[in-house]
Design a protein around this motif. Structure first.
Motif, short mmCIF file in Angstrom:
data_model
loop_
_atom_site.label_atom_id
_atom_site.label_comp_id
_atom_site.label_asym_id
_atom_site.label_seq_id
_atom_site.Cartn_x
_atom_site.Cartn_y
_atom_site.Cartn_z
N PRO A 123 9.71 8.30 -3.37
CA PRO A 123 10.02 9.74 -3.33
C PRO A 123 9.95 10.42 -4.69
CG PRO A 123 12.02 8.44 -3.08
CD PRO A 123 10.88 7.48 -3.03
N ASP A 124 9.99 9.63 -5.75
CA ASP A 124 9.92 10.22 -7.10
C ASP A 124 8.49 10.55 -7.51
OD1 ASP A 124 12.72 9.99 -7.46
OD2 ASP A 124 12.50 7.89 -8.09
N THR A 125 7.55 9.67 -7.15
CA THR A 125 6.16 9.90 -7.56
C THR A 125 5.29 10.40 -6.41
OG1 THR A 125 5.53 7.61 -7.02
CG2 THR A 125 6.38 8.04 -9.26
N HIS A 126 5.84 10.41 -5.17
CA HIS A 126 5.09 10.85 -3.97
C HIS A 126 3.84 9.99 -3.75
CE1 HIS A 126 7.77 14.28 -3.75
NE2 HIS A 126 7.46 14.59 -5.00
N THR A 127 3.92 8.72 -4.10
CA THR A 127 2.82 7.79 -3.89
C THR A 127 3.29 6.62 -3.04
OG1 THR A 127 3.33 6.65 -5.96
CG2 THR A 127 1.65 8.38 -6.05
N PHE A 128 2.37 6.04 -2.28
CA PHE A 128 2.68 4.86 -1.48
C PHE A 128 2.43 3.61 -2.31
CE2 PHE A 128 2.32 7.71 2.20
CZ PHE A 128 3.38 7.26 2.98
N LEU A 129 3.43 2.73 -2.38
CA LEU A 129 3.35 1.50 -3.16
C LEU A 129 3.35 0.30 -2.21
CD1 LEU A 129 5.90 2.33 -6.00
CD2 LEU A 129 3.42 2.66 -6.00
N LEU A 130 2.51 -0.68 -2.51
CA LEU A 130 2.38 -1.87 -1.68
C LEU A 130 3.67 -2.67 -1.71
CD1 LEU A 130 0.50 -3.72 0.02
CD2 LEU A 130 -0.15 -4.83 -2.14
N THR A 131 4.27 -2.88 -0.53
CA THR A 131 5.53 -3.63 -0.46
C THR A 131 5.43 -4.87 0.41
OG1 THR A 131 6.25 -2.01 1.21
CG2 THR A 131 7.08 -1.72 -1.02
#
Length: 319
Positions: free
Chosen positions: A173-181
């Motif tokens: 939510p801080d960078t508005h990017t999807f990160l691989l989890t």
């Protein structure tokens, strides 16, 4: 931790496909932000009209559809779009490479109770010299080049396949990017959990009633083990649970409405979810055939769905 763009580039996904996926998923971030505002933005409640399936639309059905439609029609790589909320396909760029079909807000009956909803999408590569028509979309699901969904829950999650396994991403939510989890998701072959709308049981075929009755009987029945039932009332939520911890999801053929023997839409729901499940080692069928082998007859075609743990799907089909 890799972001979506890095994962797509590392997997040698064509740049044109990357562009369509990035625009689709970026728009889903905007939909996620709109959902968070809820009543504060006056976007809950009914829109006052029906979609092509005769279902009353929520305001957010319309809003999310318009957001995706506008963004994708502006993408040069998109040849045409098809949406559950549109009567007909919408041509974009004649020289575009991709057809995209989507359900802009699956599970919209959950919106007003602040429960899980999601966006489901499916992509095919197709080129041509003329503007796209509905006939161009009538492609078997096994020809999909990418499929996925964004689940709007406590955290927003993207689940995606480009035909090389299934990956899960979480929205920062801080960078508005999807990160691989989570990489290379795999569904266990067996399960003790099922998802089905039991209120429709009286409309099912006898064979399906027998199967579910045996699940409910648990250790006292022929299966000799107990099962738990879960039902989110949004396919995207039920499928996400299966990808996370296993299970089987069933929306069977029924005789409740002879004009609609299947509930779920082949192009917008069944095909993309079937691709995801098969890529994760599961199975996806109707009561008669593999979903990805169905030859579509219309863009809003409905089908029965049985998907999830491979051995349990086989067991269900054996009935």
């Amino acid at each position: 931790m890799q972001n979506l763009s890095q994962v797509l580039a590392a997997s040698a996904t064509p740049e044109s496909l990357q562009s369509v996926l990035n625009i689709t998923i970026s728009t889903c971030v905007d939909i996620s932000n709109a959902l968070k505002k809820g009543s504060l933005a006056g976007i809950l409640g009914m829109a006052g009209n029906e979609n092509v399936q005769g279902e009353e639309q929520k305001k957010l059905d319309v809003i999310s559809n318009d957001m995706l439609k506008d963004a994708l029609l502006a993408c040069p790589a998109v040849r045409a779009i098809a949406s559950e909320e549109e009567d007909d396909i919408v041509p974009a760029h004649t020289d575009g490479e991709y057809l995209i079909a989507f359900d802009p807000l699956d599970g919209s009956s959950n919106i007003d109770i602040n429960a899980m909803v999601g966006t489901i999408f499916s992509l095919y590569r197709q080129t041509g010299d003329n503007p796209a028509t509905e006939q161009d979309f009538l492609i078997q699901g096994k020809e999909q080049v990418a499929a996925g969904y964004v689940l709007y829950g406590p955290s927003s999650m993207l689940v995606l396949t480009t035909g090389k396994g299934v990956n899960m991403f979480t929205l920062d939510p801080d960078t508005h990017t999807f990160l691989l989890t989570r990489e290379n998701v795999q569904v266990a072959q067996d399960t003790q959990e099922f998802a089905i709308n039991m209120s429709n049981q009286r409309f099912w075929a006898d064979s399906m009633q027998n199967y579910v009755n045996n699940l409910v009987a648990g250790k006292n029945g022929s299966r000799n083990k107990d099962f738990n039932m879960r039902w989110v009332a949004a396919m995207v939520g039920d499928v996400h649970r299966i990808l996370c911890r296993g299970g089987i999801f069933i929306y069977p053929w029924d005789n409740k409405d002879p004009s609609k023997p299947g509930k779920l839409r082949l192009m917008y729901e069944a095909n993309p979810m079937a691709m995801l499940l098969e890529q994760a080692g599961g199975k996806a069928h109707t009561h008669t055939q593999r979903i990805l082998d169905i030859q579509p007859e219309a863009i809003h075609q409905r089908v029965a769905v049985i998907l999830g743990a491979a051995n349990e799907v086989d067991k269900c089909l054996s009935y």
